[in-house]
Scaffold this active site. Structure first.
Site, PDB file in Angstrom:
ATOM      1  N   CYS A   1     -58.634   8.798  17.600  1.00  0.00           N
ATOM      2  CA  CYS A   1     -57.424   8.867  16.781  1.00  0.00           C
ATOM      3  C   CYS A   1     -56.232   9.308  17.632  1.00  0.00           C
ATOM      4  CB  CYS A   1     -57.628   9.850  15.641  1.00  0.00           C
ATOM      5  SG  CYS A   1     -56.127  10.114  14.690  1.00  0.00           S
TER       6      CYS A   1
ATOM      7  N   SER B   1     -36.563  -6.190 -15.068  1.00  0.00           N
ATOM      8  CA  SER B   1     -36.345  -6.882 -13.802  1.00  0.00           C
ATOM      9  C   SER B   1     -36.500  -8.380 -14.042  1.00  0.00           C
ATOM     10  CB  SER B   1     -37.292  -6.360 -12.738  1.00  0.00           C
ATOM     11  OG  SER B   1     -38.608  -6.609 -13.129  1.00  0.00           O
ATOM     12  N   LEU B   2     -36.452  -9.151 -12.999  1.00  0.00           N
ATOM     13  CA  LEU B   2     -36.452 -10.605 -13.166  1.00  0.00           C
ATOM     14  C   LEU B   2     -37.742 -11.225 -12.662  1.00  0.00           C
ATOM     15  CD1 LEU B   2     -32.866 -11.470 -11.921  1.00  0.00           C
ATOM     16  CD2 LEU B   2     -33.739 -11.786 -14.230  1.00  0.00           C
TER      17      LEU B   2
ATOM     18  N   GLU C   1     -25.910 -17.642 -10.943  1.00  0.00           N
ATOM     19  CA  GLU C   1     -25.142 -16.576 -10.302  1.00  0.00           C
ATOM     20  C   GLU C   1     -25.801 -16.197  -8.989  1.00  0.00           C
ATOM     21  OE1 GLU C   1     -25.154 -13.296 -13.056  1.00  0.00           O
ATOM     22  OE2 GLU C   1     -24.254 -14.486 -14.664  1.00  0.00           O
TER      23      GLU C   1
ATOM     24  N   ASP D   1       0.840  -1.196   0.000  1.00  0.00           N
ATOM     25  CA  ASP D   1       0.000   0.000   0.000  1.00  0.00           C
ATOM     26  C   ASP D   1       0.879   1.250   0.000  1.00  0.00           C
ATOM     27  OD1 ASP D   1      -1.899  -1.897   0.252  1.00  0.00           O
ATOM     28  OD2 ASP D   1      -2.751  -1.154   2.147  1.00  0.00           O
TER      29      ASP D   1
ATOM     30  N   CYS E   1     -56.511  15.969  10.367  1.00  0.00           N
ATOM     31  CA  CYS E   1     -55.742  15.110  11.256  1.00  0.00           C
ATOM     32  C   CYS E   1     -54.257  15.252  10.873  1.00  0.00           C
ATOM     33  CB  CYS E   1     -56.206  13.671  11.087  1.00  0.00           C
ATOM     34  SG  CYS E   1     -55.179  12.480  11.947  1.00  0.00           S
TER      35      CYS E   1
ATOM     36  N   LYS F   1     -29.685 -18.111 -15.746  1.00  0.00           N
ATOM     37  CA  LYS F   1     -29.746 -17.479 -17.063  1.00  0.00           C
ATOM     38  C   LYS F   1     -29.422 -18.496 -18.138  1.00  0.00           C
ATOM     39  CE  LYS F   1     -27.981 -13.241 -15.070  1.00  0.00           C
ATOM     40  NZ  LYS F   1     -26.915 -12.244 -14.991  1.00  0.00           N
TER      41      LYS F   1
ATOM     42  N   CYS G   1     -55.247  12.971  16.259  1.00  0.00           N
ATOM     43  CA  CYS G   1     -56.082  14.171  16.378  1.00  0.00           C
ATOM     44  C   CYS G   1     -57.240  14.029  17.362  1.00  0.00           C
ATOM     45  CB  CYS G   1     -56.614  14.582  15.007  1.00  0.00           C
ATOM     46  SG  CYS G   1     -57.806  13.413  14.333  1.00  0.00           S
TER      47      CYS G   1
ATOM     48  N   ASP H   1     -27.850  -8.409  -3.583  1.00  0.00           N
ATOM     49  CA  ASP H   1     -28.896  -7.526  -3.069  1.00  0.00           C
ATOM     50  C   ASP H   1     -28.337  -6.118  -2.920  1.00  0.00           C
ATOM     51  OD1 ASP H   1     -31.321  -6.784  -2.177  1.00  0.00           O
ATOM     52  OD2 ASP H   1     -31.198  -7.790  -0.240  1.00  0.00           O
TER      53      ASP H   1
ATOM     54  N   CYS I   1     -59.654   6.982  10.691  1.00  0.00           N
ATOM     55  CA  CYS I   1     -59.867   8.290  11.289  1.00  0.00           C
ATOM     56  C   CYS I   1     -60.567   9.129  10.214  1.00  0.00           C
ATOM     57  CB  CYS I   1     -58.546   8.941  11.683  1.00  0.00           C
ATOM     58  SG  CYS I   1     -58.747  10.691  12.065  1.00  0.00           S
TER      59      CYS I   1
ATOM     60  N   ARG J   1     -31.005   2.430 -12.117  1.00  0.00           N
ATOM     61  CA  ARG J   1     -32.030   1.711 -12.869  1.00  0.00           C
ATOM     62  C   ARG J   1     -33.283   2.564 -13.061  1.00  0.00           C
ATOM     63  NH1 ARG J   1     -36.308  -1.901 -11.821  1.00  0.00           N
ATOM     64  NH2 ARG J   1     -36.812  -2.904 -13.774  1.00  0.00           N
TER      65      ARG J   1
ATOM     66  N   LYS K   1     -35.459 -17.175  -5.344  1.00  0.00           N
ATOM     67  CA  LYS K   1     -35.163 -16.416  -4.131  1.00  0.00           C
ATOM     68  C   LYS K   1     -35.013 -17.342  -2.933  1.00  0.00           C
ATOM     69  CE  LYS K   1     -37.109 -12.035  -5.038  1.00  0.00           C
ATOM     70  NZ  LYS K   1     -36.968 -10.761  -4.378  1.00  0.00           N
TER      71      LYS K   1
ATOM     72  N   GLU L   1     -24.301  -4.391 -10.346  1.00  0.00           N
ATOM     73  CA  GLU L   1     -24.940  -4.208  -9.048  1.00  0.00           C
ATOM     74  C   GLU L   1     -23.946  -3.532  -8.109  1.00  0.00           C
ATOM     75  OE1 GLU L   1     -27.990  -5.335  -9.249  1.00  0.00           O
ATOM     76  OE2 GLU L   1     -28.727  -5.363  -7.189  1.00  0.00           O
TER      77      GLU L   1
ATOM     78  N   ASP M   1       0.773   4.327  -2.610  1.00  0.00           N
ATOM     79  CA  ASP M   1       0.554   5.728  -2.226  1.00  0.00           C
ATOM     80  C   ASP M   1       1.648   6.630  -2.762  1.00  0.00           C
ATOM     81  OD1 ASP M   1      -1.679   4.918  -0.942  1.00  0.00           O
ATOM     82  OD2 ASP M   1      -0.789   4.928   1.080  1.00  0.00           O
TER      83      ASP M   1
ATOM     84  N   LYS N   1     -27.668 -13.830  -6.589  1.00  0.00           N
ATOM     85  CA  LYS N   1     -28.466 -12.631  -6.824  1.00  0.00           C
ATOM     86  C   LYS N   1     -28.060 -11.609  -5.767  1.00  0.00           C
ATOM     87  CE  LYS N   1     -33.224 -11.150  -7.576  1.00  0.00           C
ATOM     88  NZ  LYS N   1     -33.136  -9.937  -6.792  1.00  0.00           N
TER      89      LYS N   1
ATOM     90  N   TYR O   1     -22.516  -7.977 -14.441  1.00  0.00           N
ATOM     91  CA  TYR O   1     -22.980  -9.306 -14.816  1.00  0.00           C
ATOM     92  C   TYR O   1     -23.663  -9.414 -16.165  1.00  0.00           C
ATOM     93  CZ  TYR O   1     -27.018  -7.267 -12.428  1.00  0.00           C
ATOM     94  OH  TYR O   1     -28.003  -6.425 -12.010  1.00  0.00           O
TER      95      TYR O   1
HETATM   96  S1  IVH Z   1     -29.683 -10.306 -14.340  1.00  0.00           S
HETATM   97  C1  IVH Z   1     -32.636  -8.650 -17.464  1.00  0.00           C
HETATM   98  N1  IVH Z   1     -28.005 -11.096 -12.544  1.00  0.00           N
HETATM   99  O1  IVH Z   1     -31.787  -8.471  -9.306  1.00  0.00           O
HETATM  100  C2  IVH Z   1     -31.943  -9.439 -16.415  1.00  0.00           C
HETATM  101  N2  IVH Z   1     -29.650  -9.502 -11.905  1.00  0.00           N
HETATM  102  O2  IVH Z   1     -35.092  -8.322  -9.681  1.00  0.00           O
HETATM  103  C3  IVH Z   1     -31.113  -8.568 -15.624  1.00  0.00           C
HETATM  104  N3  IVH Z   1     -29.484  -8.760  -9.604  1.00  0.00           N
HETATM  105  O3  IVH Z   1     -32.752  -5.520 -10.798  1.00  0.00           O
HETATM  106  C4  IVH Z   1     -30.857  -9.045 -14.291  1.00  0.00           C
HETATM  107  N4  IVH Z   1     -27.753 -10.003  -9.075  1.00  0.00           N
HETATM  108  O4  IVH Z   1     -30.403  -5.604 -10.044  1.00  0.00           O
HETATM  109  C5  IVH Z   1     -29.056 -10.316 -12.806  1.00  0.00           C
HETATM  110  N5  IVH Z   1     -26.434 -11.862 -11.061  1.00  0.00           N
HETATM  111  C6  IVH Z   1     -27.460 -11.088 -11.332  1.00  0.00           C
HETATM  112  C7  IVH Z   1     -28.043 -10.250 -10.362  1.00  0.00           C
HETATM  113  C8  IVH Z   1     -29.140  -9.463 -10.697  1.00  0.00           C
HETATM  114  C9  IVH Z   1     -28.629  -9.109  -8.644  1.00  0.00           C
HETATM  115  C10 IVH Z   1     -30.585  -7.810  -9.430  1.00  0.00           C
HETATM  116  C11 IVH Z   1     -30.769  -6.836 -10.540  1.00  0.00           C
HETATM  117  C12 IVH Z   1     -32.233  -6.818 -10.827  1.00  0.00           C
HETATM  118  C13 IVH Z   1     -32.805  -7.632  -9.736  1.00  0.00           C
HETATM  119  C14 IVH Z   1     -33.931  -8.448 -10.310  1.00  0.00           C
END
Ligand code: IVH
Length: 712
Positions: free
Chosen positions: A412, A86-87, A116, A37, A434, A294, A415, A120, A428, A139, A318, A178, A41, A118, A230
């Protein structure tokens, strides 16, 4: 090494930039640093000093320029290169199995997946032009989001410039990634926030999203964000043929790719992966809420296609929600925007999936009675993804004396008005006076799908009501900056910004105004339907007015005219009519209408409404901006980048890359004559392209899967 020993400062600066870029990559992306490091620097300081004495040597992608951007006044709204869908998701196995069956039915048995974690976090689009990071967009609604480029640049694992050593870099590359915050970093950040009396974030995802939405990149820079890439949203050139090859390409370009992604042949292997990931979930440094499956073959993806919301080629499996046991301390009735009084459980704080939970929604009196939940009970709580925690059940404690059953108060808590039971719910009736409802209504009017007033969130709305600054909703439009500045938390700039935002919101789309009134049953979609059906607020109100006396013996049908609108049935019509007919509502609506000018949605005369058009190359008869104005006057949207959602690309002289991209994506292109046809008679006036079947034949329907806001 001194600068003179290597042929001048310019060359030295280049060397230093290259070295720093390489070592950042090894450190932040590969996790395999090769120098200390301290040495890093040293190199960094040398470059800084060199750039300070030779400012002309500073390049925008220099490693010293990560925190370079000035604070913004507001984020720019930017359209994504391609929609960020979205998925489709579920926590049950059957939907996953059905997904697999659909893929096999469409493509045969010879398919493969990539699985992969997912992540968060917060979803983001990164755009690289000629290998340089040119923009980063949240997004948002999937079609457009907020430009947060300056903030994304502060994330060390995001290359400002792609590596070209192992793989050629395409001229344009739009990526999906992400942004995450690791759990340890999240906890440290919350501790810091609490120390300085600022509210902590509820979970790492909120912390990541909140940190990205800082107007001052210096604040974001101090937040420990990370990123995983991704997906390729758009590419100029040939995309890698599979997801595996995509991840490999991303790695070669120096982008951080999650190391746990791997191929899976069938549902068995998918479940094995999910079990493995779930098992190790608590040891992961970051939060995940499931796995994503996928199709590996990119060409096969095009075959199965997508709905307007999600691709058919991917599925999110999920994790089941997390559950814990804790003690319920207290039940408190909370008054919401519409006057519903909801019992809220306050519990001894408990960790659920890395988040501390101390409150849960008990929904209504009957729910409390049905579950027989009382103050002091031991209860099982669960949190499912981003959903608010729930109390699942009470746990028997034989021999322990319990409190009396909980009862909803008669008055209430905000109020003091007598509460009214309606079915299992309690209301209410003091709608506009209120304080709890007033604050809720103000917040709703300013919310994103309503007037979208920046800076008017829950906290501000509460403050304005609590301090007695606003006693009735319309008074919002009389707010003065000087008055705001007397309140805690407002400085001159935030006060004037809010006042400006309020005044700008006075011209708004009709649907937003209708939605913002907070009429029962009217959500975003119904508000849009109402706006396009009635075209003016007055016409809507007229239709919602109670009917005059009905002929003897007949009942006056409420809101018949309302029921002509898609999605509105008799019960809804009745509620809308009853709400708007209340004198106090009517008075507030009149006043709001005197402040606000709702703009009707496009009429039938807008022959190009809903079309998205890209202009490229030089036109003979007019400039591109004139053409854009003419198109927009007829309701078209003129955008600068070509995506699958683009309806037409108009190509003039020397059209360039946009034309190529249109051809790759199969977007219809027009010449100048086509543009005239479009302007004079709308899309129906276009002569059919030569090499496709005539109208009416199968397969000539344009892609209509555009997001609902843009539908004609
Ligand atoms: S693929 C069109 N891969 O999950 C497909 N999404 O509800 C694009 N997410 O909004 C999504 N990890 O932000 C994909 N390995 C991954 C992911 C991923 C997290 C999120 C993504 C998306 C949400 C789906």
């Amino acid at each position: 090494m001194s600068e003179s020993s290597h042929g001048g400062p310019e060359r030295r600066a280049r060397e230093l930039r290259r070295a720093l870029r390489h070592h950042s990559y090894l450190y932040y992306v590969r996790n395999q640093p090769e120098i200390s490091d301290g040495r890093f620097d040293e190199l960094f300081r040398e470059l800084k000093a060199l750039e300070a004495s030779h400012p002309e040597l500073v390049t925008p992608d220099s490693p010293t320029q990560r925190v370079g951007a000035e604070p913004l006044d507001a984020f720019e709204t930017i359209e994504h290169t391609a929609p960020m869908l979205s998925l489709d998701s579920s926590a049950d196995v059957q939907p996953l199995e059905r997904f697999d069956e659909r893929m096999r039915k469409a493509l045969g048995d010879d398919i493969g997946y990539v699985v992969e974690p997912k992540l968060d976090g917060a979803s983001i689009e990164l755009v690289y032009e000629s290998g340089r990071l040119s923009r980063a967009v949240t997004r948002g609604d999937g079609v457009r989001g907020e430009g947060v480029t300056g903030n994304i640049r502060t994330i060390h694992s995001v290359p400002l410039r792609l590596r070209a050593a192992d793989r050629a870099v395409p001229p344009l590359l739009a990526l999906r990634a992400e942004v995450i915050m690791r759990v340890g970093d999240f906890e440290a950040l919350n501790a810091r926030l609490l120390e300085s009396d600022r509210p902590p974030f509820a979970n790492p995802r909120n912390a990541a999203a909140g940190s990205l939405r800082q107007l001052d990149p210096r604040i974001t820079a101090a937040r420990p964000l990370d990123i995983y890439v991704y997906d390729i949203l758009a590419i100029d050139g040939r995309p890698p043929p599979t997801q595996r090859a995509t991840l490999e390409a991303l790695r070669e370009w120096g982008l951080p790719v999650n190391e746990r992604c791997r191929p899976a042949a069938d549902v068995g292997e998918i479940l094995a992966f999910q079990a493995e990931i779930e098992e190790g979930r608590d040891d992961l440094e970051y939060e995940i809420d499931g796995i994503v499956i996928k199709l590996d073959d990119i060409a096969a993806r095009d075959e199965v296609g997508e709905t307007s919301h999600h691709p058919r080629w991917a599925f999110a499996f999920k994790f089941p929600p997390r559950k814990e046991v804790t003690r319920l301390l207290h039940i408190f009735p909370s008054v919401g925007r519409t006057g519903v009084v909801t019992p809220i459980a306050f519990m001894r704080p408990v960790e659920l999936g890395g988040v501390t939970v101390s409150r849960a929604n008990l929904h209504n009196r009957e729910e409390v009675a049905r579950k027989d939940i009382r103050e002091g009970d031991r209860v099982r709580v669960q949190r499912a993804g981003d959903v608010i925690p729930q109390v699942l059940e009470r746990i028997e404690e034989p021999g322990r004396e319990r409190a009396e059953p909980w009862v909803m108060p008669g008055e209430c808590p905000s109020c003091g008005t007598l509460l009214e039971p309606r079915g299992p719910y309690t209301f209410c009736p003091n709608l506009f006076a209120c304080p709890a409802q007033l604050a809720g209504r103000i917040q709703h009017l300013g919310s994103r799908h309503a007037l979208d007033i920046e800076g008017l969130g829950e906290e501000t709305a509460n403050l304005l009501v609590r301090q007695g600054v606003i006693g009735r909703v319309p008074e919002l439009f009389e707010l003065e900056a000087a008055k705001l500045m007397e309140l805690e938390g407002f400085a001159e700039r935030s006060a004037t910004n809010l006042v400006t935002a309020i005044s700008e919101a006075r011209t708004t789309e009709l649907a937003r105004f209708i939605y913002g009134l907070g009429i029962p049953e009217i959500g975003v979609t119904v508000a849009r339907e109402l706006a396009s059906h009635f075209l003016s607020f007055e016409a809507f109100r007229e239709a919602a007015a109670p009917r005059e006396e009905a002929p003897a013996g007949e009942e006056a049908p409420a809101g018949e005219a309302l029921q002509e609108v898609d999605g509105i049935g008799p019960r809804m019509a009745e509620q809308i009519t009853a709400f708007l007919a209340r004198p106090e509502v009517s008075a507030v609506v009149d006043e709001l209408r005197s402040w606000i000018e709702p703009v009707p949605p496009p009429r039938a005369g807008d022959t190009l409404a809903g079309l998205r058009i890209v202009l490229t190359g030089g036109l003979e008869s007019m400039s591109r901006s004139e053409a854009a104005k003419k198109l927009e006057a007829l309701g078209a949207k003129v955008t600068s980048s070509v995506s699958k959602q683009t309806s037409y690309v108009v190509a003039g002289e020397n059209p360039g890359r946009k034309l190529e991209r249109a051809e790759t994506l199969g977007v219809e292109t027009l010449d100048e004559a086509g543009l005239f046809e479009l302007l004079s008679g709308g899309p129906d006036a276009l002569s059919p392209p030569e090499d496709v079947p005539a109208p009416g034949a199968a397969g000539d329907a344009p892609e209509t899967d555009a997001p609902e806001t843009d539908a004609p």
